[in-house]
Design an enzyme around this catalytic site. Structure first.
Site, PDB file in Angstrom:
ATOM      1  N   THR A  74      22.860  -0.498  -8.606  1.00 58.11           N
ATOM      2  CA  THR A  74      23.439   0.008  -9.850  1.00 58.11           C
ATOM      3  C   THR A  74      22.614  -0.468 -11.026  1.00 58.11           C
ATOM      4  OG1 THR A  74      25.538   0.335 -11.033  1.00 58.11           O
ATOM      5  CG2 THR A  74      25.136  -1.868 -10.143  1.00 58.11           C
ATOM      6  N   ASN A  75      23.131  -0.384 -12.231  1.00 56.70           N
ATOM      7  CA  ASN A  75      22.400  -0.805 -13.426  1.00 56.70           C
ATOM      8  C   ASN A  75      23.361  -1.427 -14.426  1.00 56.70           C
ATOM      9  OD1 ASN A  75      23.468   1.390 -15.232  1.00 56.70           O
ATOM     10  ND2 ASN A  75      22.487   2.633 -13.650  1.00 56.70           N
TER      11      ASN A  75
END
Ligand code: CTP
Ligand code: CA
Length: 223
Positions: A33-34
């Protein structure tokens, strides 16, 4: 008593907003993810709602409460976000891609937890679909707003994205600045559109940034 507001600038318009960072599964317990918090997208959705729009907020997982007065569609991966966006696309008047969509996703998803074995492990990643660019190719009447998260050469990259993705506006975010970008309460952005000089919005709350973006979109649509 709920009074229908029909006299607001976005009354009768459907606005689709994406928010948050997608999760790309590696196996049932792990993902890529980020740092996106979803805050900017949620503020944009609320700003559009307050201008009278019918809002569909397509949200990757965030810590945020569902805002009232709109439909919220929860998604996880880039592929799920794409499916949700294209379900709404035809009937949308404005689409705002505030989500941080993963550029790559694991080529295969393990259905069982991957066990550790060798000293090194390689995860093969495949490029995801560019949702904004695909909408740019397919759009008829829709007004498309994209973001550009950059750490350097912000204006150059933002103008490149405006052109390449056939967007109507790019909100450029210099995420290397201390008061801007991922997971901050404030933001500082520059709005790039075709045929107009860039508009710089200095540091202010994400709600105020959102109001200015929506205001600018309304102005562009009225021309
Ligand atoms: N975007 C998208 N689909 C993707 C990747 C990005 O729709 N698979 C959208 C984002 O939501 C954003 C815009 O495209 O509105 C720009 O995203 P950004 O990550 O800044 O640019 P990229 O085109 O992905 O290029 P890079 O990450 O290399 O800068
Ligand atoms: Ca990207």
């Amino acid at each position: 008593l709920i009074r229908q507001q029909t006299d607001l600038p976005l009354s009768g318009k459907k606005v689709v907003v994406t928010a948050g960072g997608t999760k790309e599964r590696i196996d049932p317990v792990r993902y890529i993810t980020n740092d996106s918090s979803g805050k900017m997208g949620y503020q944009l959705a609320m700003a559009a709602r307050d201008k009278g729009a019918k809002v569909v907020l397509i949200s990757a997982s965030t810590q945020l409460k569902h805002p009232f007065g709109m439909e919220v569609v929860a998604v996880e991966s880039a592929q799920q976000m794409s499916d949700a966006v294209f379900k709404e696309f035809e009937s949308a008047d404005i689409v705002i891609m505030a989500a941080a969509v993963s550029d790559y996703t694991p080529e295969t998803q393990a259905t069982q937890k991957i066990k550790k074995k060798e000293n090194q492990m390689v995860i093969s990643l495949a490029k995801t679909q560019d949702i904004l660019a695909t909408m740019g190719q397919q759009k008829s009447h829709q007004f498309l707003v994209g973001f550009a998260a950059e750490t350097h050469d912000v204006a150059e990259y933002a103008m490149g994205k405006l052109e390449k993705k056939n967007a109507d506006m790019i909100v450029a975010n210099d995420v290397s600045k201390p008061h801007a970008g991922f997971n901050k309460e404030t933001n500082e952005v520059t709005l790039f559109s075709k045929d107009t000089p860039p508009i710089e919005l200095s540091v202010r709350s994400k709600r105020d940034i959102a109001d200015s973006i929506i205001q600018e979109v309304i102005q562009k649509l009225s021309k």
